[in-house]
Design a protein around this motif. Sequence first.
Motif, PDB file in Angstrom:
ATOM      1  N   LEU A   1       0.821  -1.207   0.000  1.00 24.74           N
ATOM      2  CA  LEU A   1       0.000   0.000   0.000  1.00 24.74           C
ATOM      3  C   LEU A   1       0.856   1.258   0.000  1.00 24.74           C
ATOM      4  O   LEU A   1       0.522   2.256  -0.639  1.00 24.74           O
ATOM      5  CB  LEU A   1      -0.923   0.004   1.229  1.00 24.74           C
ATOM      6  N   GLN A   2       1.957   1.204   0.737  1.00 25.68           N
ATOM      7  CA  GLN A   2       2.768   2.403   0.919  1.00 25.68           C
ATOM      8  C   GLN A   2       3.672   2.690  -0.281  1.00 25.68           C
ATOM      9  O   GLN A   2       3.827   3.851  -0.683  1.00 25.68           O
ATOM     10  CB  GLN A   2       3.608   2.250   2.195  1.00 25.68           C
TER      11      GLN A   2
ATOM     12  N   VAL B   1       4.526  17.336   2.610  1.00 26.27           N
ATOM     13  CA  VAL B   1       3.105  17.052   2.450  1.00 26.27           C
ATOM     14  C   VAL B   1       2.959  15.678   1.812  1.00 26.27           C
ATOM     15  O   VAL B   1       3.456  15.433   0.712  1.00 26.27           O
ATOM     16  CB  VAL B   1       2.410  18.119   1.590  1.00 26.27           C
ATOM     17  N   ASP B   2       2.297  14.774   2.528  1.00 26.88           N
ATOM     18  CA  ASP B   2       2.061  13.421   2.026  1.00 26.88           C
ATOM     19  C   ASP B   2       0.584  13.238   1.721  1.00 26.88           C
ATOM     20  O   ASP B   2      -0.280  13.810   2.398  1.00 26.88           O
ATOM     21  CB  ASP B   2       2.487  12.375   3.068  1.00 26.88           C
ATOM     22  N   PHE B   3       0.341  12.444   0.685  1.00 28.43           N
ATOM     23  CA  PHE B   3      -1.038  12.088   0.357  1.00 28.43           C
ATOM     24  C   PHE B   3      -1.115  10.573   0.306  1.00 28.43           C
ATOM     25  O   PHE B   3      -0.346   9.919  -0.406  1.00 28.43           O
ATOM     26  CB  PHE B   3      -1.456  12.689  -0.986  1.00 28.43           C
ATOM     27  N   TYR B   4      -2.032  10.006   1.070  1.00 28.91           N
ATOM     28  CA  TYR B   4      -2.156   8.551   1.164  1.00 28.91           C
ATOM     29  C   TYR B   4      -3.308   8.112   0.266  1.00 28.91           C
ATOM     30  O   TYR B   4      -4.484   8.249   0.623  1.00 28.91           O
ATOM     31  CB  TYR B   4      -2.414   8.168   2.620  1.00 28.91           C
ATOM     32  N   PRO B   5      -2.998   7.599  -0.935  1.00 25.72           N
ATOM     33  CA  PRO B   5      -4.046   7.294  -1.923  1.00 25.72           C
ATOM     34  C   PRO B   5      -5.134   6.346  -1.443  1.00 25.72           C
ATOM     35  O   PRO B   5      -6.315   6.582  -1.736  1.00 25.72           O
ATOM     36  CB  PRO B   5      -3.255   6.696  -3.094  1.00 25.72           C
ATOM     37  N   PRO B   6      -4.823   5.247  -0.747  1.00 27.27           N
ATOM     38  CA  PRO B   6      -5.899   4.318  -0.376  1.00 27.27           C
ATOM     39  C   PRO B   6      -7.015   4.970   0.438  1.00 27.27           C
ATOM     40  O   PRO B   6      -8.164   4.551   0.362  1.00 27.27           O
ATOM     41  CB  PRO B   6      -5.171   3.251   0.443  1.00 27.27           C
ATOM     42  N   GLN B   7      -6.680   5.979   1.211  1.00 24.84           N
ATOM     43  CA  GLN B   7      -7.702   6.633   2.040  1.00 24.84           C
ATOM     44  C   GLN B   7      -7.981   8.063   1.597  1.00 24.84           C
ATOM     45  O   GLN B   7      -8.832   8.735   2.171  1.00 24.84           O
ATOM     46  CB  GLN B   7      -7.260   6.637   3.512  1.00 24.84           C
ATOM     47  N   GLY B   8      -7.268   8.529   0.576  1.00 28.98           N
ATOM     48  CA  GLY B   8      -7.474   9.891   0.098  1.00 28.98           C
ATOM     49  C   GLY B   8      -7.229  10.921   1.188  1.00 28.98           C
ATOM     50  O   GLY B   8      -7.962  11.898   1.306  1.00 28.98           O
ATOM     51  N   ARG B   9      -6.181  10.708   1.958  1.00 30.45           N
ATOM     52  CA  ARG B   9      -5.942  11.550   3.133  1.00 30.45           C
ATOM     53  C   ARG B   9      -4.638  12.316   2.986  1.00 30.45           C
ATOM     54  O   ARG B   9      -3.595  11.748   2.673  1.00 30.45           O
ATOM     55  CB  ARG B   9      -5.897  10.685   4.382  1.00 30.45           C
TER      56      ARG B   9
END
Length: 518
Positions: free
Chosen positions: A65-66, A202-210
């Motif tokens: 995921l990461q 700034v990070d964006f976590y695609p699986p949760q759109g966060r």
Amino acid sequence: MAKNNKNLYDLLVDWRDDRARKENIPESKKYFIFPNSTLKNIAELGPKTAEELIKIKGIGSKKLLQYGNEILSITKDSIIEDFKQPEETMLFSEKRAENNVLSISQLNNRIKQVLNDSFNSGLWIHGELYRYELDVLKADARPYGQVYFELVEQDSATKERKATISAMIWGEERIRINEKLMSLTSGLVLKDGLHIKVKCNVDFYPPQGRVQIRITDIDPEYTIGKMALEKKLILEKLKKSGLLEKNKKIQIPLVPLKIGLITSVGSAAYNDFVDELKKSKYSFSVFVCDARMQGADLETEVRNSIYTLNKQDIDVIAIVRGGGSASDLMGFDKEGVAVAIAKSEKPVLTGIGHQIDRTIADEVSNQSFKTPTATAQFIVEKVHNFEIDYEEIFENILENQKQILINELERLKNISKQVKSATLMFTSKLEGDISQLNEKLKWNIKRIFDNSYRKLEELDRFINSKNPVNILKLGFGLVYGENNKIIKSIKNVIINTDIKVELRDGKLIGSVKSKDVL
């Protein structure tokens, strides 16, 4: 390893090292992303799909995921895969978007790429820590000691929250930042309510759109300046409203035996304070209000405790806590605590346990001390000084009384001498007076006796002149009736009664024949 595999391996190593730098992972810990052995396995197998990638040793669902998209983009010419979520793991979709319609994962991946491109060198932001203290307790159980929290922006006037963003910090970065803060301040560490200026990615976590920021550095001078400015503004406000010196004007009783104590019951501060009172052997009465001495609830609980104690029959209020960092004392710089202390009808003493900094609570209190023990010692000394003063006054009274007695005794001696001298003079004079009086008395007595003798002689002559015997000698006689009673009037004589006439030389006895009334 084949040449193509070697080239792919080098690309993967470069990617990992670059990724570690972006995440501010130390050089020694970059292998936590992927060890060289896992990168070699990826290079040799050259996976093109998520299903192939997750089968490689060292790749789990979390790593997939990461980092899955980035690895697959390297292994198959940067083709971005969609995520799917089978029963136990999330996998990339191999289907491309059709007719320019993006899937959610494609959209999120593009957003991530845009954010990475826009903030690839990091940026500085400022805000207030929120929910940090709750999550930091879980940090030791996490593999990298990371902490998840929020940075918030509040309206300076209304204190309402204007904006919030999720944030995180790796364990090693947290330790380094805390050490940096502590080295430049009086023990300040990351804590809820602290205003900070930090560098972050700034990070964006695609699986949760966060969206999430990852903190990598801090500017301590901003935090120090912000705290100093807020403190200055509150102090100026208190001074302008007349509250800064209000509690200082309240007189502490000479014998403050009834104490209201605000602290965390059972803490070291509580025990130090109470033990110091017990050692004094004085009969102190302590009314305790259990309150938080740090954290978000401090302001409310301390303020309410002050209001509660003002309703009790006490002489003084003591607010004490043990030592701690500057962060632990932030609650004592709150305006609500300061106003409650200032408006207290009882004198308030503070022993907040910090050797360097003075909080606003210290500034507005009646008197402040460095430790709970010092606060208790002041109260004990106050009572002890009264005891000493009382003993001195009593000794002075005794000494003055003794001196008064000595003076009075001396005065009595002088009076005694004067009385003795006066008595001698009086006695001498009295003797003279008595002598004169005696002479006068003798003369008067003689004169009295002489006069008396003369009067007696005259009286004797008078009496003799009235004596019947002497009268008879002059030729008169006494006439007696029947009962030998002298007849004084002819009316008392009855014809033919016997009478007796006594003359100078004898008596005649006869009878009355007739009466001739004159």
